[in-house]
Design a protein around this motif. Structure first.
Motif, short mmCIF file in Angstrom:
data_model
loop_
_atom_site.label_atom_id
_atom_site.label_comp_id
_atom_site.label_asym_id
_atom_site.label_seq_id
_atom_site.Cartn_x
_atom_site.Cartn_y
_atom_site.Cartn_z
N ILE A 135 17.87 44.89 32.30
CA ILE A 135 17.12 46.16 32.14
C ILE A 135 16.66 46.32 30.70
CG2 ILE A 135 17.23 48.68 32.37
CD1 ILE A 135 19.56 48.16 34.39
N LEU A 136 17.57 46.04 29.76
CA LEU A 136 17.20 46.18 28.34
C LEU A 136 16.06 45.23 27.99
CD1 LEU A 136 20.76 46.65 26.86
CD2 LEU A 136 18.86 48.25 26.57
N LYS A 137 16.11 44.03 28.53
CA LYS A 137 15.08 43.04 28.22
C LYS A 137 13.72 43.52 28.72
CE LYS A 137 13.80 38.86 26.84
NZ LYS A 137 12.78 39.16 25.84
N ARG A 138 13.73 44.13 29.91
CA ARG A 138 12.41 44.57 30.40
C ARG A 138 11.91 45.77 29.59
NH1 ARG A 138 14.70 46.05 36.06
NH2 ARG A 138 15.06 48.27 35.95
N ILE A 139 12.83 46.58 29.09
CA ILE A 139 12.38 47.69 28.22
C ILE A 139 11.81 47.10 26.93
CG2 ILE A 139 13.09 49.73 26.89
CD1 ILE A 139 15.28 50.24 28.99
N GLU A 140 12.52 46.11 26.39
CA GLU A 140 12.03 45.47 25.16
C GLU A 140 10.66 44.82 25.39
OE1 GLU A 140 14.17 42.08 23.63
OE2 GLU A 140 12.97 42.12 21.81
N ASP A 141 10.49 44.23 26.55
CA ASP A 141 9.22 43.54 26.88
C ASP A 141 8.13 44.49 27.35
OD1 ASP A 141 10.42 41.21 26.16
OD2 ASP A 141 10.84 40.53 28.20
N ARG A 142 8.32 45.76 27.14
CA ARG A 142 7.34 46.81 27.53
C ARG A 142 7.12 46.87 29.04
NH1 ARG A 142 8.18 45.73 22.41
NH2 ARG A 142 6.48 45.87 20.92
N GLU A 143 8.14 46.51 29.80
CA GLU A 143 8.02 46.57 31.25
C GLU A 143 9.06 47.52 31.84
OE1 GLU A 143 8.44 42.48 32.30
OE2 GLU A 143 6.48 41.96 31.47
N GLY A 144 9.61 48.37 30.96
CA GLY A 144 10.65 49.30 31.39
C GLY A 144 10.11 50.32 32.39
N LYS A 145 11.02 50.81 33.26
CA LYS A 145 10.61 51.78 34.29
C LYS A 145 11.25 53.13 34.00
CE LYS A 145 10.93 48.11 37.71
NZ LYS A 145 11.82 47.58 38.71
N LYS A 146 10.60 54.16 34.49
CA LYS A 146 11.19 55.50 34.42
C LYS A 146 12.55 55.44 35.13
CE LYS A 146 9.35 60.18 35.03
NZ LYS A 146 10.44 60.84 35.69
N VAL A 194 22.29 53.57 23.21
CA VAL A 194 21.25 54.14 24.09
C VAL A 194 21.28 55.67 24.00
CG1 VAL A 194 20.54 54.37 26.51
CG2 VAL A 194 21.21 52.13 25.62
N GLU A 195 22.48 56.24 23.92
CA GLU A 195 22.58 57.71 23.84
C GLU A 195 22.04 58.22 22.50
OE1 GLU A 195 26.38 58.46 26.81
OE2 GLU A 195 26.76 58.05 24.70
N ARG A 196 22.46 57.57 21.41
CA ARG A 196 22.07 58.04 20.07
C ARG A 196 20.58 57.83 19.80
NH1 ARG A 196 24.07 58.64 14.58
NH2 ARG A 196 26.16 58.96 15.34
N PHE A 197 20.04 56.71 20.29
CA PHE A 197 18.62 56.39 20.01
C PHE A 197 17.79 56.44 21.30
CE2 PHE A 197 21.19 54.42 16.70
CZ PHE A 197 20.60 54.96 15.56
N ARG A 198 18.14 57.36 22.17
CA ARG A 198 17.46 57.48 23.47
C ARG A 198 15.95 57.60 23.29
NH1 ARG A 198 19.66 59.77 28.90
NH2 ARG A 198 17.73 59.65 30.09
N ASP A 199 15.52 58.35 22.27
CA ASP A 199 14.07 58.54 22.06
C ASP A 199 13.36 57.21 21.84
OD1 ASP A 199 15.44 58.29 19.66
OD2 ASP A 199 13.98 59.45 18.52
N GLU A 200 14.01 56.27 21.16
CA GLU A 200 13.37 54.96 20.92
C GLU A 200 13.23 54.16 22.21
OE1 GLU A 200 14.24 52.12 17.84
OE2 GLU A 200 14.93 53.75 16.54
N PHE A 201 14.26 54.23 23.03
CA PHE A 201 14.22 53.51 24.31
C PHE A 201 13.15 54.15 25.21
CE2 PHE A 201 17.76 50.52 24.07
CZ PHE A 201 18.43 50.98 22.96
N GLU A 202 13.10 55.48 25.20
CA GLU A 202 12.10 56.17 26.03
C GLU A 202 10.68 55.86 25.55
OE1 GLU A 202 13.47 60.22 26.08
OE2 GLU A 202 14.64 59.86 27.91
N TYR A 203 10.51 55.79 24.25
CA TYR A 203 9.19 55.49 23.66
C TYR A 203 8.70 54.12 24.14
CZ TYR A 203 5.50 55.60 20.11
OH TYR A 203 4.29 55.63 19.47
N HIS A 204 9.63 53.15 24.13
CA HIS A 204 9.28 51.80 24.62
C HIS A 204 8.80 51.85 26.06
CE1 HIS A 204 10.40 48.11 22.25
NE2 HIS A 204 10.74 49.07 21.39
N ILE A 205 9.51 52.67 26.88
CA ILE A 205 9.17 52.73 28.32
C ILE A 205 7.83 53.46 28.52
CG2 ILE A 205 9.90 53.67 30.57
CD1 ILE A 205 12.83 53.30 29.59
#
Ligand code: L3W
Length: 425
Positions: free
Chosen positions: A356-367, A400-411
């Motif tokens: 899951i993290l890899k797909r978020i990193e690869d700009r293929e993350g899902k809601k 993921v909790e602390r930097f949730r905004d960064e993960f969400e931005y990627h998605i």
């Protein structure tokens, strides 16, 4: 300069030679130990508040006291499998000051009635193993190892055993299985190694840095050790600092040295004068902290109070140029790769987290991916034989909790929030 306990090569760069080690007072702890009763040595180590430097911080004297008394084969094992990302401290003790570890092994063996010791060292450290073996040969020649050591009537043989590059063999029961020639898969505890260890015999496993503290504790006494560091967190600690700092390296400092001093004085501050974004204080398995934690004393109890841990004392520094998605995807890959596979939540869970993290990193993350990550973390934690699965969760969940905004931005935006990012791993 603060007290040097372990890094005696800073006093004499040639201390790895036995003659030089002896000139600096080496093997005097062992000579004194032979004037004491084994139980009194264990009491002295207990009184010193020495706690395990491998990750758990378990009281060393207490662990030694779990070993059964009396006759019968017992083993003393040194965990030199140093494999936690960011951790590179034990290799320096072994390559620069190996006799201090050897002396600690003989003292521990005498105290617990173990006549055989093994130093289980990670396979990649072949060059360190050679240095250790040379030091062991010297110790045999001088009568500090072998039969009737220093006419004490005590026999102790010490062997170096190379691992084959599996992180999980740093877990004590995985290590024991590997030492026995079996796959390095951890065993259920209890029974603890003190009851059922190497070849089914009572065994104590301690980290390199822990064992290397023992000669000076016996030579100078527990009160001396208690005079260094905060209460219940005594002694010096080797902090291994890596990441975005000007002067990465290993620093022996009093336990409880503030994080700010370690990063900005000893490690030379952040590269390019950038701002600190995050710091992992104790090897990759310790929950990530932020700049608000800079004044925290780096010891077991202080880090526990803020929900993290001292772990192995490896400090990974991340500047504002770090992409948290990239950094923690890399760490997730490590845990997935190193899972031994015997527990389903760890085997499947760590691989799933990485996917899951890899797909978020690869700009293929899902809601919904972030909630899925947190849900999987909850299904791994506390459900496995050894702490590898828990460690993956303690690494990934707080990030993921602390930097949730960064993960969400990627998605959402299919791009990274950080411009001109600098890789950390
Ligand atoms: C007998 C009892 N013995 C506990 C012994 C036990 C072990 C020690 C601590 O994990 C942590 C982990 C990683 N009778 C006993 C007993 N013992 N109760 O005490 O046990 P425990 O379970 O608290 O910890 P552990 O399984 O040893 C170690 C963390 O360290 N870690 C590891 C990093 C890796 C490196 C490296 O590469 N060098 O250090 C980093 O954070 O996550 O939580 O000996 O048998 N009633």
């Amino acid at each position: 300069m603060s007290e040097i306990v372990l890094f005696k090569h800073l006093i004499d760069p040639e201390v790895r030679n036995i003659e030089n080690y002896i000139k600096l007072g080496g093997y005097e702890g062992l000579k004194k130990a032979f004037t004491m009763q084994p139980d009194d040595i264990i009491e002295e180590v207990k009184r010193s508040n020495l706690r395990g430097r491998g990750g758990a911080g378990f009281p060393t004297g207490l662990k030694w006291s779990f070993m059964p008394k009396g006759e019968g084969q017992k083993y003393f094992v040194c965990n030199a499998d140093e494999g936690e990302p960011g951790t590179f401290k034990d290799r320096y003790i072994m390559s620069e000051n190996p006799h201090q570890l050897i002396e600690g092994m003989v003292i521990g063996g005498y105290a617990m009635g173990a006549t055989v010791g093994y130093i289980y060292i990670r396979g990649e450290f072949e060059f360190v193993a050679k240095i250790l073996q040379k030091a062991i040969d010297e110790a045999y020649e001088k009568g500090f190892l072998g039969k009737n050591i220093l006419n004490s009537g005590f026999d102790f043989d010490l062997y170096v055993h190379l691992g084959a590059g599996a992180y999980v063999c740093g877990e004590e029961t995985g290590l024991i299985n590997s030492l026995e020639g079996k796959p390095g898969q951890p065993r259920l505890k209890p029974p603890f190694p003190a009851q059922y260890g190497v070849f089914g015999k009572p065994t104590t496993v301690n980290n390199v840095e822990t064992i290397a503290c023992v000669p000076d504790i016996i030579k100078k006494g527990a009160d001396w050790f208690l005079s260094i560091g905060p209460e219940k967190n005594n002694g010096t600690k080797i902090y291994a600092v890596s990441g975005h700092v000007n002067n990465p390296g290993v620093f022996e400092l009093p336990m409880g040295t503030p994080l700010r001093e370690i990063i900005y004085e000893h490690a030379g501050g952040i590269v390019g004068g950038k701002k600190l974004k995050a710091v992992i204080p104790g090897g990759s398995s310790a929950p990530v902290l932020g700049p608000e934690h800079l004044d925290i004393p780096m010891d077991f109890d202080s880090l526990k109070k803020v929900g993290s841990m001292l772990g192995s004392g490896a400090i990974i520094v991340m500047s504002e140029d770090t992409c948290m998605v990239e950094a923690f995807t890399r760490l997730a890959k490590f845990y997935a790769h190193e899972s031994c596979g015997q527990c389903t939540p760890c085997r499947e869970g760590t691989a799933w987290l990485y996917k899951i993290l890899k797909r978020i990193e690869d700009r293929e993350g899902k809601k919904g991916d972030i909630d899925l990550i947190l849900d999987i973390c909850g299904k791994i934690m506390g459900r496995t034989i050894c702490p590898l699965g828990d460690a993956a969760v303690m690494c990934i969940k707080p990030a993921v909790e602390r930097f949730r905004d960064e993960f969400e931005y990627h998605i959402e935006h299919k791009k990274c929030m950080v411009e001109n990012k600098i890789p950390i791993f």
